[in-house]
Scaffold this motif. Structure first.
Motif, PDB file in Angstrom:
ATOM      1  N   THR A  14       0.731  -1.256  -0.041  1.00 53.24           N
ATOM      2  CA  THR A  14       0.034   0.194  -0.081  1.00 53.24           C
ATOM      3  C   THR A  14       0.887   1.243   0.043  1.00 53.24           C
ATOM      4  O   THR A  14       0.700   2.254  -0.856  1.00 53.24           O
ATOM      5  CB  THR A  14      -0.928  -0.019   1.212  1.00 53.24           C
ATOM      6  OG1 THR A  14      -1.775  -1.052   1.243  1.00 53.24           O
ATOM      7  CG2 THR A  14      -1.768   1.108   1.220  1.00 53.24           C
ATOM      8  N   LYS A  15       2.074   1.250   0.843  1.00 48.78           N
ATOM      9  CA  LYS A  15       2.998   2.463   1.010  1.00 48.78           C
ATOM     10  C   LYS A  15       3.428   2.541  -0.592  1.00 48.78           C
ATOM     11  O   LYS A  15       3.556   3.683  -0.893  1.00 48.78           O
ATOM     12  CB  LYS A  15       3.948   2.213   2.022  1.00 48.78           C
ATOM     13  CG  LYS A  15       4.820   3.430   1.936  1.00 48.78           C
ATOM     14  CD  LYS A  15       5.935   3.280   3.103  1.00 48.78           C
ATOM     15  CE  LYS A  15       6.724   4.247   3.061  1.00 48.78           C
ATOM     16  NZ  LYS A  15       8.101   4.015   3.713  1.00 48.78           N
ATOM     17  N   LYS A  16       3.962   1.681  -1.096  1.00 50.31           N
ATOM     18  CA  LYS A  16       4.683   1.781  -2.489  1.00 50.31           C
ATOM     19  C   LYS A  16       3.616   2.057  -3.528  1.00 50.31           C
ATOM     20  O   LYS A  16       4.006   3.088  -4.087  1.00 50.31           O
ATOM     21  CB  LYS A  16       4.944   0.266  -2.825  1.00 50.31           C
ATOM     22  CG  LYS A  16       5.788   0.516  -4.083  1.00 50.31           C
ATOM     23  CD  LYS A  16       6.394  -0.980  -4.728  1.00 50.31           C
ATOM     24  CE  LYS A  16       7.306  -0.955  -5.888  1.00 50.31           C
ATOM     25  NZ  LYS A  16       6.862  -2.093  -6.616  1.00 50.31           N
ATOM     26  N   GLY A  17       2.338   1.560  -3.499  1.00 52.31           N
ATOM     27  CA  GLY A  17       1.436   2.018  -4.347  1.00 52.31           C
ATOM     28  C   GLY A  17       1.057   3.609  -4.164  1.00 52.31           C
ATOM     29  O   GLY A  17       0.807   4.146  -5.232  1.00 52.31           O
ATOM     30  N   MET A  18       0.672   3.839  -2.848  1.00 46.26           N
ATOM     31  CA  MET A  18       0.428   5.336  -2.905  1.00 46.26           C
ATOM     32  C   MET A  18       1.596   6.366  -2.979  1.00 46.26           C
ATOM     33  O   MET A  18       1.377   7.319  -3.485  1.00 46.26           O
ATOM     34  CB  MET A  18       0.119   5.458  -1.166  1.00 46.26           C
ATOM     35  CG  MET A  18      -0.368   6.821  -0.873  1.00 46.26           C
ATOM     36  SD  MET A  18      -0.994   6.942   0.716  1.00 46.26           S
ATOM     37  CE  MET A  18      -1.498   8.818   0.738  1.00 46.26           C
ATOM     38  N   SER A  19       2.795   5.843  -2.636  1.00 43.27           N
ATOM     39  CA  SER A  19       3.923   6.807  -3.187  1.00 43.27           C
ATOM     40  C   SER A  19       4.114   6.969  -4.778  1.00 43.27           C
ATOM     41  O   SER A  19       4.445   8.195  -5.099  1.00 43.27           O
ATOM     42  CB  SER A  19       5.277   6.071  -2.635  1.00 43.27           C
ATOM     43  OG  SER A  19       6.384   6.909  -2.971  1.00 43.27           O
ATOM     44  N   GLU A  20       3.821   5.904  -5.421  1.00 46.19           N
ATOM     45  CA  GLU A  20       3.935   6.016  -6.691  1.00 46.19           C
ATOM     46  C   GLU A  20       2.652   6.745  -7.454  1.00 46.19           C
ATOM     47  O   GLU A  20       2.856   7.905  -8.256  1.00 46.19           O
ATOM     48  CB  GLU A  20       3.502   4.622  -7.495  1.00 46.19           C
ATOM     49  CG  GLU A  20       4.977   3.644  -7.412  1.00 46.19           C
ATOM     50  CD  GLU A  20       4.766   2.386  -7.718  1.00 46.19           C
ATOM     51  OE1 GLU A  20       3.563   1.875  -8.146  1.00 46.19           O
ATOM     52  OE2 GLU A  20       5.644   1.447  -7.495  1.00 46.19           O
ATOM     53  N   VAL A  21       1.449   6.662  -6.829  1.00 52.19           N
ATOM     54  CA  VAL A  21       0.396   7.708  -7.337  1.00 52.19           C
ATOM     55  C   VAL A  21       0.682   9.035  -6.916  1.00 52.19           C
ATOM     56  O   VAL A  21       0.454   9.873  -7.834  1.00 52.19           O
ATOM     57  CB  VAL A  21      -1.076   7.302  -6.670  1.00 52.19           C
ATOM     58  CG1 VAL A  21      -2.025   8.087  -7.002  1.00 52.19           C
ATOM     59  CG2 VAL A  21      -1.295   5.896  -7.203  1.00 52.19           C
ATOM     60  N   CYS A  22       1.271   9.301  -5.738  1.00 57.99           N
ATOM     61  CA  CYS A  22       1.398  10.552  -5.345  1.00 57.99           C
ATOM     62  C   CYS A  22       2.667  11.258  -6.097  1.00 57.99           C
ATOM     63  O   CYS A  22       2.472  12.525  -6.336  1.00 57.99           O
ATOM     64  CB  CYS A  22       1.964  10.677  -3.661  1.00 57.99           C
ATOM     65  SG  CYS A  22       0.798  10.402  -2.574  1.00 57.99           S
ATOM     66  N   SER A  23       3.452  10.389  -6.590  1.00 56.96           N
ATOM     67  CA  SER A  23       4.453  10.872  -7.298  1.00 56.96           C
ATOM     68  C   SER A  23       4.105  11.257  -8.573  1.00 56.96           C
ATOM     69  O   SER A  23       4.278  12.439  -9.363  1.00 56.96           O
ATOM     70  CB  SER A  23       5.720   9.877  -7.646  1.00 56.96           C
ATOM     71  OG  SER A  23       6.572  10.318  -8.453  1.00 56.96           O
ATOM     72  N   GLU A  24       3.113  10.479  -9.258  1.00 58.20           N
ATOM     73  CA  GLU A  24       2.432  10.978 -10.398  1.00 58.20           C
ATOM     74  C   GLU A  24       1.684  11.906 -10.476  1.00 58.20           C
ATOM     75  O   GLU A  24       1.581  13.007 -11.292  1.00 58.20           O
ATOM     76  CB  GLU A  24       1.783   9.812 -11.060  1.00 58.20           C
ATOM     77  CG  GLU A  24       2.343   8.490 -11.461  1.00 58.20           C
ATOM     78  CD  GLU A  24       1.474   7.019 -11.640  1.00 58.20           C
ATOM     79  OE1 GLU A  24       0.207   7.312 -11.703  1.00 58.20           O
ATOM     80  OE2 GLU A  24       1.975   6.139 -11.710  1.00 58.20           O
ATOM     81  N   LEU A  25       0.990  12.425  -9.243  1.00 57.37           N
ATOM     82  CA  LEU A  25       0.415  13.631  -9.113  1.00 57.37           C
ATOM     83  C   LEU A  25       1.185  14.798  -8.724  1.00 57.37           C
ATOM     84  O   LEU A  25       0.570  15.945  -8.740  1.00 57.37           O
ATOM     85  CB  LEU A  25      -0.776  13.382  -8.044  1.00 57.37           C
ATOM     86  CG  LEU A  25      -1.795  12.239  -8.274  1.00 57.37           C
ATOM     87  CD1 LEU A  25      -2.512  11.915  -6.719  1.00 57.37           C
ATOM     88  CD2 LEU A  25      -2.862  12.805  -9.200  1.00 57.37           C
TER      89      LEU A  25
END
Length: 84
Positions: A14-25
């Protein structure tokens, strides 16, 4: 306004996925959590639908237990599977 530290526990995926999405945003995870918290305070609600699987409702679980007891007692009935 002063800031305070809040720790949040997430599983690694979850942390990795959220980090990736936040980076994209283009925002940090801290900014994302701040947006969430400010929206909760402003709207006085969780800003998305939170639901439970109705299969696990008390009423349905009671029906499942009753049906299982009927089967265990040999009172089940055979039926044909209907496929759409």
């Amino acid at each position: 306004m002063t800031s305070t530290l809040v720790n949040v526990r997430l599983d690694e995926n979850t942390k990795k996925g959220m980090s990736e999405v936040c980076s994209e945003l283009g925002i940090s995870m801290s900014a994302a959590f701040n947006i969430f918290a400010k929206t909760v305070v402003r709207e006085r609600r969780i800003p998305f639908e939170v639901t439970a699987d109705p299969f696990y409702s008390a009423e349905n679980m009671s029906r499942v237990r009753h049906a299982a007891a009927q089967l265990d007692a040999g009172k089940g009935t055979e039926h044909q599977l209907i496929e759409n």
